[in-house]
Design an enzyme around this catalytic site. Structure first.
Site, short mmCIF file in Angstrom:
data_model
loop_
_atom_site.label_atom_id
_atom_site.label_comp_id
_atom_site.label_asym_id
_atom_site.label_seq_id
_atom_site.Cartn_x
_atom_site.Cartn_y
_atom_site.Cartn_z
CD GLU A 135 -2.95 -1.39 2.50
OE1 GLU A 135 -2.62 -0.61 3.09
OE2 GLU A 135 -4.16 -1.90 2.57
CD GLU A 156 -3.56 -6.25 3.35
OE1 GLU A 156 -4.42 -5.55 3.56
OE2 GLU A 156 -1.77 -5.93 4.11
#
Length: 341
Positions: A165, A272
């Site tokens: 991220e 995820e």
């Protein structure tokens, strides 16, 4: 208070202990995804404590974790680690003890027929400074991956997850950092698949508009890039709330990225995703995983968030409860064995 997705690693204890060869090419469209597994996040705990005390502030997953999930049919573990622990000084040598811990986990998982995604879980930073800045230039990011490629490269049971991220100021700037890492990995002689994340919390629904143009320009001489995205299915997509959206809304969050993959003849990985134990949320897992399976020509696989013994009663956890499978695991099981599809 609304928490950002980064809080998934710090709303739970951050100072405790956690405990058939596969090919790297995508499987045929008719099969399930090549990679089916779970995130094991303990080695990235206590990121504010560097390097931290091993066995107290952080710990690598234990063999029992691998044993349980491979017994269920999973074959992939996304192993979150911290750059600062692996490489205490920019452009310096890798820490031998930390590298050995990574290698030991990879070897144990491989012995169980599983692949490891090595995930640098630093949000595009090194000691708080942005990759691509004067303090952490692209060359330093490339140096990390050159060293890791030399240490781990060409093991088909390892995928290189460049960064979790990344919080970069622009996709164009991040593209330059990623290209530097790709070039360094290939110069080191590694042919492993490389997982490329996007800015904006690596959101699947936002990827085409936010990252598509920039990251679509990346070049890999081995043609082994896999674009990694994350997606959560609570109302604000933060992955911090027990509520969830409808099935149609959930699939709508994945569809833009699926369409982008098809349009660019690219491959994707859902690094995820997670839902709470509320029945209506657990019920989303079947349609979500069916979408990935039905588009297996572009989706190479997935790793659910998350597992580990210190997650306690965390709403997303797949860790068994006193020996009993969690509801989410029960919903996932039908997608773990391709021969039972």
């Amino acid at each position: 208070m609304t928490l950002s997705p980064s809080s998934r690693l710090c709303i739970w204890p951050c100072g405790g202990m956690i405990a058939a060869a596969l090919t790297l090419s995508p499987v045929p469209h008719a099969d399930a995804q090549t990679y089916r597994g779970v995130n094991l996040a303990g080695a990235a705990y206590s990121s504010s404590k560097l390097p931290g005390r091993y066995g107290y502030d952080y710990l690598y997953p234990k063999p029992a974790e691998v044993d349980y999930f491979t017994a269920q049919g999973m074959n992939t573990f996304r192993l979150s680690v911290l750059w600062e622990r692996l490489q205490p000084t920019l452009n310096g040598p890798l820490d031998e003890k930390e590298l050995q811990r990574v290698q030991q986990f990879i070897a144990y998982a491989q012995g169980k027929g599983a692949t490891t995604v090595l995930d640098i879980h630093d949000y595009g930073r090194y000691r708080g400074q942005e990759v691509g800045s004067a303090g952490v230039p692209d060359s330093a990011f490339a140096d990390l991956w050159s060293r890791l490629a030399q240490a781990l490269g060409n093991n088909p049971h390892v995928l290189f997850g460049l960064m979790n991220e990344p919080q970069q100021h622009s996709a164009e700037a991040w593209k330059n950092s990623v290209q530097a890492a790709i070039d360094a990995i290939r110069r080191a002689g590694s042919h492993n698949a490389i997982l490329v994340p996007g800015i904006g919390w690596d959101s699947a629904q936002g990827f085409p508009k936010l990252n598509g143009d920039a990251l679509g320009q990346l070049h890999d001489p081995d043609n082994r890039l896999v674009y990694e995205v994350h997606e959560y299915f609570d109302p604000d997509a933060s992955g911090t709330k027990p509520a969830c959206i409808s099935q149609d809304q959930a699939l709508a969050r994945l569809q833009p990225f699926t369409d982008w993959l098809h349009a660019h003849k690219a491959h994707g990985f859902l690094g995820e995703f997670g839902v709470s134990r509320q029945p209506e949320c657990v019920a989303l897992l079947g349609p979500i995983l069916s979408h990935l399976r039905d588009n297996a020509d572009v989706w190479d696989g997935w790793t659910y968030w998350a597992a580990g013994p210190l997650w306690g009663n965390y709403m997303f956890t797949l860790e068994p409860d006193h020996g009993q499978d969690r509801p989410q695991m029960t919903a996932i099981k039908p997608f773990l064995n391709p021969t039972k599809q």
